[in-house]
Design an enzyme around this catalytic site. Structure first.
Site, mmCIF file in Angstrom:
data_model
loop_
_atom_site.group_PDB
_atom_site.id
_atom_site.type_symbol
_atom_site.label_atom_id
_atom_site.label_comp_id
_atom_site.label_asym_id
_atom_site.label_seq_id
_atom_site.Cartn_x
_atom_site.Cartn_y
_atom_site.Cartn_z
ATOM 1 N N HIS A 50 0.844 -1.194 0.000
ATOM 2 C CA HIS A 50 0.000 0.000 0.000
ATOM 3 C C HIS A 50 0.885 1.252 0.000
ATOM 4 O O HIS A 50 1.949 1.267 0.626
ATOM 5 C CB HIS A 50 -0.920 -0.011 1.236
ATOM 6 C CG HIS A 50 -1.980 1.041 1.146
ATOM 7 N ND1 HIS A 50 -1.733 2.358 1.465
ATOM 8 C CD2 HIS A 50 -3.274 0.984 0.735
ATOM 9 C CE1 HIS A 50 -2.842 3.065 1.258
ATOM 10 N NE2 HIS A 50 -3.784 2.254 0.814
ATOM 11 N N GLU B 167 -3.688 2.317 -7.569
ATOM 12 C CA GLU B 167 -4.083 3.404 -6.672
ATOM 13 C C GLU B 167 -3.159 4.601 -6.871
ATOM 14 O O GLU B 167 -2.076 4.659 -6.259
ATOM 15 C CB GLU B 167 -3.967 2.953 -5.218
ATOM 16 C CG GLU B 167 -4.880 1.825 -4.850
ATOM 17 C CD GLU B 167 -5.249 1.918 -3.370
ATOM 18 O OE1 GLU B 167 -6.443 2.051 -3.082
ATOM 19 O OE2 GLU B 167 -4.339 1.899 -2.530
ATOM 20 N N GLY C 116 -10.946 3.089 1.087
ATOM 21 C CA GLY C 116 -10.491 3.430 2.428
ATOM 22 C C GLY C 116 -11.615 4.075 3.213
ATOM 23 O O GLY C 116 -12.416 3.405 3.866
HETATM 24 P P1 PGA Z 1 -9.414 6.259 0.129
HETATM 25 O O1 PGA Z 1 -8.226 5.194 0.367
HETATM 26 O O2 PGA Z 1 -10.568 5.470 -0.428
HETATM 27 O O3 PGA Z 1 -9.705 6.820 1.486
HETATM 28 O O4 PGA Z 1 -8.899 7.266 -0.837
HETATM 29 C C1 PGA Z 1 -8.008 4.207 -0.580
HETATM 30 C C2 PGA Z 1 -6.863 3.345 -0.153
HETATM 31 O O5 PGA Z 1 -5.953 3.795 0.539
HETATM 32 O O6 PGA Z 1 -6.824 2.157 -0.491
#
Ligand code: PGA
Length: 259
Positions: free
Chosen positions: A96, A173, A240
């Site tokens: 991540h 991401e 997230g």
């Molecule tokens: P977020 O985080 O949906 O809060 O942008 C996504 C993630 O870190 O996987």
């Protein structure tokens, strides 16, 4: 197995009591949601109480670790290995962007984690993402960002056999979208996901690659989910903030199942 996978990364948001309330709300909210795989990733210390409180037979809902350590056992203070977690979780997030930036994880370590997951029957979700926009408004590519992103992908999957691709998910991401109020557009995500698949086709036959899922993550919410899900090439989401709101999370899951 459903093609689409929705992963709820609870990060370090919930306290134990929040996590138990969320689990209980999700039991109800996810009851009728079929046709999509779902993985819930509570904070590591709450995995056991959350899994124990689940007591539920929703075949498509699984648990995930937010990270794992690649060595099985030994003097690794503060870590939890795939070997130790194997009976608790079916999936694990690895690489991540928050771990890459706050803990300094590199592609070799992340690749060891992918292998450790597969060794112990856990399905890895490998996160990759560029720090600055890869594509400008005209679709031109920033070659530095592309080379970093494609290295994350290829080194992260180094040594992974073709027959294991069906167990692997990649979560694209973009770091500039994670935790912000600026998601990538669905078309941007689609374009980059296409390029990532193209890159992987240099190494794997297309038939085997068809088994690998590529998810999008970065400010996905109940409002924007449908825009992404109209593209069959986007195999799901890693969420997230929206993952800790049971109703919204369940709506995102049903959107993914229905489009
Ligand atoms: P977020 O985080 O949906 O809060 O942008 C996504 C993630 O870190 O996987």
């Amino acid at each position: 197995m459903s093609r689409r996978l929705i992963v709820g990364n609870w990060k370090m948001y919930p306290t134990l009591s929040d996590a138990l309330v969320l689990t209980s709300s999700l039991k109800t909210a996810l009851e009728g949601v079929k046709g999509v795989e779902i993985a819930l990733a509570p904070p590591t210390p709450w995995l056991v109480p959350v899994v124990e409180s689940w007591h539920h037979k929703l075949e498509n809902v699984h648990f995930a670790a937010q990270d794992i350590w690649p060595h099985d056992q030994g003097a690794y203070t503060g870590q939890a290995s795939a070997f130790l977690l194997k009976n608790l979780v079916s999936y694990a997030i690895v690489g991540h962007s928050e771990r890459r930036s706050y803990v300094g994880e590199d592609n070799d370590l992340i690749n060891d984690k992918v292998h450790a997951c597969l060794r112990w029957g856990i399905k890895p979700i490998l996160c990759v993402g560029e720090t600055k926009r890869l594509l400008d408004a005209d679709g031109n590519t920033d070659s530095y960002q592309w080379s970093r992103l494609s290295i994350q992908l290829m080194e992260g999957l180094s040594g992974i056999k073709e027959e294991d691709l069906a167990k692997v998910s990649v979560a694209y991401e973009p770091v500039w979208a994670v935790g912000t109020k600026r998601p990538a557009t669905p078309e941007y995500a689609l374009e980059v996901i296409g390029r990532l698949r193209e890159k992987l086709s240099e190494k794997y036959p297309r038939r085997a690659l068809g088994e690998l899922r590529i998810l999008y993550g970065g400010d996905v919410d109940v409002q924007n989910a449908a825009g992404f899900m109209k593209y069959p090439e986007i195999d799901g989401f890693l969420l997230g903030r929206e993952a800790v709101h049971a109703r919204n999370f369940a709506k995102v899951c049903s959107t993914a199942a229905s489009l």
